[in-house]
Design an enzyme around this catalytic site. Sequence first.
Site, PDB file in Angstrom:
ATOM      1  N   GLU A  91      -1.430  -9.683  -3.679  1.00  0.00           N
ATOM      2  CA  GLU A  91      -2.420 -10.125  -3.757  1.00  0.00           C
ATOM      3  C   GLU A  91      -2.817  -9.266  -5.226  1.00  0.00           C
ATOM      4  O   GLU A  91      -3.747 -10.620  -5.643  1.00  0.00           O
ATOM      5  CB  GLU A  91      -3.365  -9.247  -2.255  1.00  0.00           C
ATOM      6  CG  GLU A  91      -3.427  -9.740  -1.368  1.00  0.00           C
ATOM      7  CD  GLU A  91      -4.416  -8.530  -0.169  1.00  0.00           C
ATOM      8  OE1 GLU A  91      -4.819  -9.164   0.048  1.00  0.00           O
ATOM      9  OE2 GLU A  91      -3.713  -7.625   0.075  1.00  0.00           O
ATOM     10  N   GLY A 130      -0.676  -5.942  -0.680  1.00  0.00           N
ATOM     11  CA  GLY A 130      -1.467  -5.530  -2.081  1.00  0.00           C
ATOM     12  C   GLY A 130      -0.336  -6.303  -2.990  1.00  0.00           C
ATOM     13  O   GLY A 130      -1.220  -7.046  -4.222  1.00  0.00           O
ATOM     14  N   ALA A 150       0.778  -1.271  -0.008  1.00  0.00           N
ATOM     15  CA  ALA A 150       0.020   0.186   0.191  1.00  0.00           C
ATOM     16  C   ALA A 150       1.233   1.429  -0.004  1.00  0.00           C
ATOM     17  O   ALA A 150       2.063   1.228   0.114  1.00  0.00           O
ATOM     18  CB  ALA A 150      -0.896  -0.392   0.990  1.00  0.00           C
ATOM     19  N   GLU A 175       0.714  -7.611   6.800  1.00  0.00           N
ATOM     20  CA  GLU A 175      -0.148  -6.429   7.572  1.00  0.00           C
ATOM     21  C   GLU A 175      -0.594  -6.443   8.833  1.00  0.00           C
ATOM     22  O   GLU A 175      -0.787  -5.716   9.380  1.00  0.00           O
ATOM     23  CB  GLU A 175      -1.821  -6.568   6.423  1.00  0.00           C
ATOM     24  CG  GLU A 175      -1.777  -6.524   5.302  1.00  0.00           C
ATOM     25  CD  GLU A 175      -1.180  -7.192   3.681  1.00  0.00           C
ATOM     26  OE1 GLU A 175      -1.333  -7.376   2.828  1.00  0.00           O
ATOM     27  OE2 GLU A 175      -0.379  -8.063   4.305  1.00  0.00           O
TER      28      GLU A 175
END
Length: 655
Positions: free
Chosen positions: A110, A107, A68, A130
């Site tokens: 992901e 992310g 992020a 995270e």
Amino acid sequence: MSASRFSDTVSATLTDDVLVVTIDNPPVNALSADVRAGLMAALDHAEKDSAVVAVILTGTGNTFIGGADIKEFGKPPIEPLLPLVIARVEKFAKPVVAAINGAALGGGLEVALACHERIASPSAKIGLPEVKLGIVPGAGGTQRLPRLIGTVAAIELIANGRIVLANEADKLGIIDSLIENSLIDSAIVSARSAADVPLRRTGTLPVPPGSQEAVDKAAAEALRKARGQRAPAEAVRLVRLAATASLAEGLAEERRTFVTLRDSDEAAALRHVFFAERAAGKVDGLEKVSPRKIKTVGIVGTGLMGSGIAVAALNAGYSVIGIEQTREAAEKGRERIAGILDKAVQSGRLDMPGRDDRLSRLTVAANAQELAQADLVIEAVFDDLTVKTELFQRLDGVLRADAIFATNTSYLDPDAIAAATAHPERVVGLHFFSPANIMRLLEVVNCKKTAPDVLASALAFAKRLGKLPIVCGVSEGFIGNRIFSAYRREAEFMVEDGALPHEIDAALEAFGFPMGLFAVYDMAGLEIAWARRKRQAATRDPAARYVVIADRLCEAGRFGQKAGRGWYSYPDGRRTTDPEVTALIKAARAEKDITPKSFTADEIVTRLLRAMADEGDALLAEGIAARASDIDLVMINGYGFPPHKGGPMFAAGRK
């Protein structure tokens, strides 16, 4: 080959019939709003252009996508949200291949999990860290990763926030293949091949079946390590959910949990720690100062501390010269250093070629003249002012004029040590924490006459060691030991006032400390602090409150765990409360006519936090610490303060 730009940070080239989409958002290719919008625009283009048969996603430099964008932390979300981008990737009609050229974290991983194939270079690093920010993956990580590697492995990675290297990621099945050379060329071949077969969409895969016993064991271990933190527990729950819920149900629950945790006190504390670490490296006045080159590190004293420092320096690629007083001591020092490296080999953290390389850069001798070739010399000798000043004076005639001299003292005045030398401007404090090859914290003491480039060099050295350097001024105990002394003093006052050691320890452990204060004393040994108190007795303010209980324990031979008894007793090595200690405490109270009162766990923690924060306020007022967040980092990384509470200054509201 034709090129297109879809946003400021996302561009693409069409190589024959494959669109190679590249993210260029330095320094870590974070998933900013511009990156997310650029990816969507690139997919729009690929969808509409019949000349495109497949898409490759990759990054510039040594990062695929680093996670992020920290600039968006705590701000209203900006469209398109990451889950939407990822759903688009997974459902895309044409093959999408992730060419993971470096770190794929949070992310970033992901996004890669949603691609139809993942190939990686050997330098890739993979992970969903995270939980270290008090949250869980919020864009499918807890639901897609178990479908690739199973529930047990997914719990271990996600609940611990562990980052794995490419080789392990390959073995686990996170990536489909490792590519030594020409990553993009290989990705183009893979993408073209994928266009001819049904696409493998991660979200449609079933979670591989596994042993319920193994899942329960992995979950229990993750919760044990979490010590009450919410995010790891929620990560475990969500990973387990992937095996029983549909992808849509799992993603909805993951997102709900992510949003809840994002707004929690725990996440706020861990964000504070995250930003504090980035602020800690910024030192006023050093912006344009270049550090000196350091290639060879001298270490005087190769005992427990010195050998740990030596290993840390060897691990960082330095040549090391250890100095002892005799040949026999030098040989023992070398054996001690080699023994630490051998343990690293046995645990799998180091291979034999790595061990041999480190030992080839190590010299341990009894002749201090060897230090003439050192760029930085660190003393790790007995913590006595006379011993240290005499050593520095002797080495004045040995070291090169441009060599840096560092003291590892814990409590002594480094200004007094520097003043005894011919060149005080080259003296700096490097206060390591034991074991020095493992502990991340390093207090860098900016002495009264330390030259700016010497301080800059100490910081650069610390960072190369992989340490977290915190710059502080000169004060007895610097930041950490000074706050620890205030914390310990308040705990002993509470024992005298009515709390028992095991009650204080239980309250601290419930708060999140890995071990209570009195248990830590016993593990470290009580006799060193006792000797220090005896040295200070002559100068102690007679009007100041002083608790004699720890002295009485030592007088009774209760020196801690190694003696089988201290604040606790240790029958069969197990810590147990001891009626003798309780009786000794009651006697000390009676001598002062103290009527004991009871304390709740909250009262114990509140009083200890206040003591730490008050001492922190004094350090800030005196200019010893530059910022409150530096104090938090010292206590978290050196003294076991739970990071998910943000540190004593944060927890006490001193922002």
